[in-house]
Design a protein around this motif. Structure first.
Motif, PDB file in Angstrom:
ATOM      1  N   GLN A   1       5.690  62.267 -42.384  1.00  0.00           N
ATOM      2  CA  GLN A   1       4.962  61.470 -41.386  1.00  0.00           C
ATOM      3  C   GLN A   1       5.337  59.993 -41.488  1.00  0.00           C
ATOM      4  O   GLN A   1       5.476  59.309 -40.478  1.00  0.00           O
ATOM      5  CB  GLN A   1       3.453  61.630 -41.569  1.00  0.00           C
ATOM      6  N   ARG A   2       5.499  59.506 -42.702  1.00  0.00           N
ATOM      7  CA  ARG A   2       5.844  58.098 -42.906  1.00  0.00           C
ATOM      8  C   ARG A   2       7.217  57.773 -42.308  1.00  0.00           C
ATOM      9  O   ARG A   2       7.393  56.760 -41.640  1.00  0.00           O
ATOM     10  CB  ARG A   2       5.822  57.757 -44.400  1.00  0.00           C
ATOM     11  N   VAL A   3       8.183  58.665 -42.522  1.00  0.00           N
ATOM     12  CA  VAL A   3       9.521  58.462 -41.955  1.00  0.00           C
ATOM     13  C   VAL A   3       9.442  58.476 -40.430  1.00  0.00           C
ATOM     14  O   VAL A   3      10.016  57.623 -39.753  1.00  0.00           O
ATOM     15  CB  VAL A   3      10.512  59.537 -42.462  1.00  0.00           C
ATOM     16  N   GLU A   4       8.702  59.444 -39.875  1.00  0.00           N
ATOM     17  CA  GLU A   4       8.522  59.530 -38.429  1.00  0.00           C
ATOM     18  C   GLU A   4       7.894  58.245 -37.881  1.00  0.00           C
ATOM     19  O   GLU A   4       8.354  57.687 -36.886  1.00  0.00           O
ATOM     20  CB  GLU A   4       7.569  60.692 -38.110  1.00  0.00           C
ATOM     21  N   PHE A   5       6.845  57.790 -38.535  1.00  0.00           N
ATOM     22  CA  PHE A   5       6.129  56.599 -38.080  1.00  0.00           C
ATOM     23  C   PHE A   5       7.013  55.356 -38.150  1.00  0.00           C
ATOM     24  O   PHE A   5       7.045  54.555 -37.227  1.00  0.00           O
ATOM     25  CB  PHE A   5       4.860  56.405 -38.908  1.00  0.00           C
ATOM     26  N   ASP A   6       7.741  55.220 -39.246  1.00  0.00           N
ATOM     27  CA  ASP A   6       8.584  54.031 -39.410  1.00  0.00           C
ATOM     28  C   ASP A   6       9.776  54.017 -38.456  1.00  0.00           C
ATOM     29  O   ASP A   6      10.209  52.956 -38.023  1.00  0.00           O
ATOM     30  CB  ASP A   6       9.073  53.915 -40.859  1.00  0.00           C
ATOM     31  N   THR A   7      10.305  55.194 -38.121  1.00  0.00           N
ATOM     32  CA  THR A   7      11.488  55.233 -37.262  1.00  0.00           C
ATOM     33  C   THR A   7      11.154  55.402 -35.784  1.00  0.00           C
ATOM     34  O   THR A   7      11.860  54.860 -34.935  1.00  0.00           O
ATOM     35  CB  THR A   7      12.450  56.365 -37.685  1.00  0.00           C
ATOM     36  N   LYS A   8      10.080  56.141 -35.476  1.00  0.00           N
ATOM     37  CA  LYS A   8       9.790  56.465 -34.080  1.00  0.00           C
ATOM     38  C   LYS A   8       8.488  55.861 -33.555  1.00  0.00           C
ATOM     39  O   LYS A   8       8.235  55.907 -32.354  1.00  0.00           O
ATOM     40  CB  LYS A   8       9.744  57.977 -33.903  1.00  0.00           C
ATOM     41  N   GLY A   9       7.633  55.359 -34.449  1.00  0.00           N
ATOM     42  CA  GLY A   9       6.380  54.754 -34.003  1.00  0.00           C
ATOM     43  C   GLY A   9       5.260  55.749 -33.769  1.00  0.00           C
ATOM     44  O   GLY A   9       4.246  55.417 -33.168  1.00  0.00           O
ATOM     45  N   TYR A  10       5.440  56.970 -34.228  1.00  0.00           N
ATOM     46  CA  TYR A  10       4.382  57.977 -34.124  1.00  0.00           C
ATOM     47  C   TYR A  10       4.508  58.942 -35.283  1.00  0.00           C
ATOM     48  O   TYR A  10       5.512  58.952 -36.008  1.00  0.00           O
ATOM     49  CB  TYR A  10       4.444  58.738 -32.795  1.00  0.00           C
ATOM     50  N   PHE A  11       3.471  59.764 -35.468  1.00  0.00           N
ATOM     51  CA  PHE A  11       3.531  60.846 -36.451  1.00  0.00           C
ATOM     52  C   PHE A  11       2.716  62.007 -35.903  1.00  0.00           C
ATOM     53  O   PHE A  11       1.847  61.836 -35.044  1.00  0.00           O
ATOM     54  CB  PHE A  11       3.019  60.402 -37.829  1.00  0.00           C
ATOM     55  N   ASP A  12       3.020  63.219 -36.373  1.00  0.00           N
ATOM     56  CA  ASP A  12       2.341  64.421 -35.916  1.00  0.00           C
ATOM     57  C   ASP A  12       1.376  64.910 -36.989  1.00  0.00           C
ATOM     58  O   ASP A  12       1.639  64.786 -38.187  1.00  0.00           O
ATOM     59  CB  ASP A  12       3.359  65.528 -35.611  1.00  0.00           C
ATOM     60  N   VAL A  13       0.246  65.469 -36.530  1.00  0.00           N
ATOM     61  CA  VAL A  13      -0.732  66.070 -37.429  1.00  0.00           C
ATOM     62  C   VAL A  13      -1.089  67.448 -36.882  1.00  0.00           C
ATOM     63  O   VAL A  13      -0.869  67.735 -35.706  1.00  0.00           O
ATOM     64  CB  VAL A  13      -2.016  65.211 -37.573  1.00  0.00           C
ATOM     65  N   VAL A  14      -1.660  68.286 -37.734  1.00  0.00           N
ATOM     66  CA  VAL A  14      -2.091  69.622 -37.338  1.00  0.00           C
ATOM     67  C   VAL A  14      -3.610  69.667 -37.407  1.00  0.00           C
ATOM     68  O   VAL A  14      -4.208  69.292 -38.417  1.00  0.00           O
ATOM     69  CB  VAL A  14      -1.473  70.700 -38.268  1.00  0.00           C
ATOM     70  N   GLY A  15      -4.224  70.114 -36.317  1.00  0.00           N
ATOM     71  CA  GLY A  15      -5.681  70.220 -36.264  1.00  0.00           C
ATOM     72  C   GLY A  15      -6.179  71.303 -37.193  1.00  0.00           C
ATOM     73  O   GLY A  15      -5.578  72.372 -37.291  1.00  0.00           O
ATOM     74  N   CYS A  16      -7.289  71.032 -37.869  1.00  0.00           N
ATOM     75  CA  CYS A  16      -7.805  71.959 -38.877  1.00  0.00           C
ATOM     76  C   CYS A  16      -8.432  73.211 -38.268  1.00  0.00           C
ATOM     77  O   CYS A  16      -8.429  74.270 -38.897  1.00  0.00           O
ATOM     78  CB  CYS A  16      -8.832  71.252 -39.760  1.00  0.00           C
ATOM     79  N   ASP A  17      -8.964  73.135 -37.048  1.00  0.00           N
ATOM     80  CA  ASP A  17      -9.648  74.277 -36.457  1.00  0.00           C
ATOM     81  C   ASP A  17      -8.729  75.171 -35.638  1.00  0.00           C
ATOM     82  O   ASP A  17      -8.760  76.392 -35.781  1.00  0.00           O
ATOM     83  CB  ASP A  17     -10.811  73.797 -35.569  1.00  0.00           C
ATOM     84  N   SER A  18      -7.891  74.582 -34.807  1.00  0.00           N
ATOM     85  CA  SER A  18      -7.057  75.362 -33.891  1.00  0.00           C
ATOM     86  C   SER A  18      -5.629  75.558 -34.388  1.00  0.00           C
ATOM     87  O   SER A  18      -4.926  76.435 -33.907  1.00  0.00           O
ATOM     88  CB  SER A  18      -7.001  74.671 -32.524  1.00  0.00           C
ATOM     89  N   GLY A  19      -5.188  74.705 -35.305  1.00  0.00           N
ATOM     90  CA  GLY A  19      -3.801  74.756 -35.748  1.00  0.00           C
ATOM     91  C   GLY A  19      -2.844  74.106 -34.758  1.00  0.00           C
ATOM     92  O   GLY A  19      -1.627  74.171 -34.936  1.00  0.00           O
ATOM     93  N   LYS A  20      -3.401  73.478 -33.698  1.00  0.00           N
ATOM     94  CA  LYS A  20      -2.548  72.794 -32.728  1.00  0.00           C
ATOM     95  C   LYS A  20      -1.945  71.548 -33.355  1.00  0.00           C
ATOM     96  O   LYS A  20      -2.526  70.955 -34.254  1.00  0.00           O
ATOM     97  CB  LYS A  20      -3.359  72.353 -31.503  1.00  0.00           C
TER      98      LYS A  20
END
Length: 145
Positions: A40-59
């Motif tokens: 996530q840190r690499v994504e955030f530093d290079t692209k300005g965003y990061f992805d997460v996974v929701g705990c209930d739906s897995g989305k």
């Protein structure tokens, strides 16, 4: 530039950098980065965003830099879909808002989305179908006017 002038310029730049590191925004971004996984840190530093996974739906959700309207679901094809707007109460710095959004989705996704405002995802406009130029064969036929 002479050596003394260059030295003065360098000291001034270091002083400015140290001053900027002590701002509220810089501290908030440092805290956010400390909670991100290495990927996530690499994504955030290079692209300005990061992805997460929701705990209930897995989305999967993408959190972009910003303080509102900066969260989107990611569909099964990796495209951005429904957007979500939810922010913590108070005038928090950008990094603190993004950290709160990350933690909310990873620990209590259903509750976070129950209070969030949703909005349509990005719209991809297509160019209207144009008529082929005269004399071009279309589906086995000669097109003419």
């Amino acid at each position: 530039m002479g050596p003394w002038r260059l030295r003065g310029w360098a000291v001034g730049r270091l002083y400015q950098a140290a001053k900027e590191e002590k701002t509220v925004d810089a501290r908030a971004l440092r805290l956010l980065r400390s909670w991100l996984s290495p990927q996530q840190r690499v994504e955030f530093d290079t692209k300005g965003y990061f992805d997460v996974v929701g705990c209930d739906s897995g989305k999967r959700y993408r959190i972009r830099r910003g303080t509102s309207g900066n969260v989107n679901e990611i569909d099964e094809f990796g495209r951005l879909s429904t957007g979500w707007c939810f922010v913590p109460v108070g005038g928090l710095a950008q990094g603190d808002v993004m950290l709160a959004q990350k933690l909310a989705l990873e620990t209590d996704e259903a509750r976070a989305l129950s209070i969030a405002n949703s909005f349509p995802g990005p719209i991809r406009w297509r160019r209207p179908a144009s008529r082929p130029p005269e004399g071009i064969i279309v589906l086995g036929r000669l097109h003419s006017s």
